[in-house]
Design a protein around this motif. Structure first.
Motif, PDB file in Angstrom:
ATOM      1  N   ASP A  79       0.820  -1.214   0.000  1.00 42.39           N
ATOM      2  CA  ASP A  79       0.000   0.000   0.000  1.00 42.39           C
ATOM      3  C   ASP A  79       0.858   1.271   0.000  1.00 42.39           C
ATOM      4  O   ASP A  79       0.403   2.331   0.408  1.00 42.39           O
ATOM      5  CB  ASP A  79      -0.958  -0.005   1.189  1.00 42.39           C
ATOM      6  CG  ASP A  79      -0.231   0.024   2.534  1.00 42.39           C
ATOM      7  OD1 ASP A  79       0.990  -0.277   2.566  1.00 42.39           O
ATOM      8  OD2 ASP A  79      -0.870   0.349   3.542  1.00 42.39           O
ATOM      9  N   ARG A 126       1.067   8.268   2.426  1.00 43.17           N
ATOM     10  CA  ARG A 126       0.733   7.296   3.470  1.00 43.17           C
ATOM     11  C   ARG A 126       1.929   7.027   4.386  1.00 43.17           C
ATOM     12  O   ARG A 126       1.780   6.817   5.583  1.00 43.17           O
ATOM     13  CB  ARG A 126       0.244   5.997   2.841  1.00 43.17           C
ATOM     14  CG  ARG A 126      -0.206   4.957   3.864  1.00 43.17           C
ATOM     15  CD  ARG A 126      -0.834   3.739   3.206  1.00 43.17           C
ATOM     16  NE  ARG A 126      -2.127   4.109   2.649  1.00 43.17           N
ATOM     17  CZ  ARG A 126      -2.461   4.006   1.351  1.00 43.17           C
ATOM     18  NH1 ARG A 126      -1.612   3.530   0.482  1.00 43.17           N
ATOM     19  NH2 ARG A 126      -3.636   4.368   0.934  1.00 43.17           N
ATOM     20  N   TYR A 127       3.126   7.017   3.828  1.00 42.78           N
ATOM     21  CA  TYR A 127       4.317   6.671   4.595  1.00 42.78           C
ATOM     22  C   TYR A 127       5.238   7.869   4.833  1.00 42.78           C
ATOM     23  O   TYR A 127       6.442   7.700   5.051  1.00 42.78           O
ATOM     24  CB  TYR A 127       5.066   5.518   3.909  1.00 42.78           C
ATOM     25  CG  TYR A 127       4.331   4.209   4.085  1.00 42.78           C
ATOM     26  CD1 TYR A 127       4.492   3.460   5.238  1.00 42.78           C
ATOM     27  CD2 TYR A 127       3.448   3.757   3.115  1.00 42.78           C
ATOM     28  CE1 TYR A 127       3.806   2.270   5.425  1.00 42.78           C
ATOM     29  CE2 TYR A 127       2.748   2.574   3.290  1.00 42.78           C
ATOM     30  CZ  TYR A 127       2.930   1.836   4.449  1.00 42.78           C
ATOM     31  OH  TYR A 127       2.236   0.666   4.622  1.00 42.78           O
TER      32      TYR A 127
END
Length: 132
Positions: A93, A98-99
């Motif tokens: 993902d 997101r990271y």
């Protein structure tokens, strides 16, 4: 996932050879675990000894089995972003958004240590179906 020894044996002619390079166990696990945390050892199926044993079980002779653990060095998070966008199965993902926090932590590690190190594992297998 490793190749199916039964299928390889089935399609090889007598005296035929199977020669291939496969991804080894825990390849790039340092990257996986940095972003995802501890990862269950589901990659055991990539163990070259298990693949060789399966091939032998299905009547193949192992002619050669070699393993390699190759050092991967990342000197900036841009390189990490690039590889994770290419190898989408490592962090399924993955996106920069997101990271973001993990990438910032990795940047700090690289700034401190000069490099983030991971290891790619591979194995080479040569198997032969005996001539009858």
């Amino acid at each position: 996932m490793r190749p199916n020894g039964a299928d390889i044996s089935r399609v090889l002619i007598d005296g035929g050879t199977y020669f291939a390079q496969h991804v080894g166990p825990r390849s790039a696990s340092e990257l996986d675990e940095f972003f995802l945390g501890p990862v269950p050892d589901i990659r055991r199926s990539r163990d070259p000894r298990l693949g060789a044993a399966e091939a032998e079980y299905h009547g193949l002779e192992i002619v050669n089995l070699q393993t390699a653990r190759c050092r991967m060095e990342f000197f900036d998070v841009g390189a990490v972003v690039w590889i994770l966008r290419r190898c989408v199965w490592w962090v399924p993902d993955f996106s920069v958004e997101r990271y973001h926090d993990a990438l910032a932590r990795m940047h700090a590690v690289i700034e401190r240590d000069g490099v983030f190190v991971a290891h790619s594992t591979r194995h080479l297998i040569e198997a032969r179906r005996p001539a009858h």
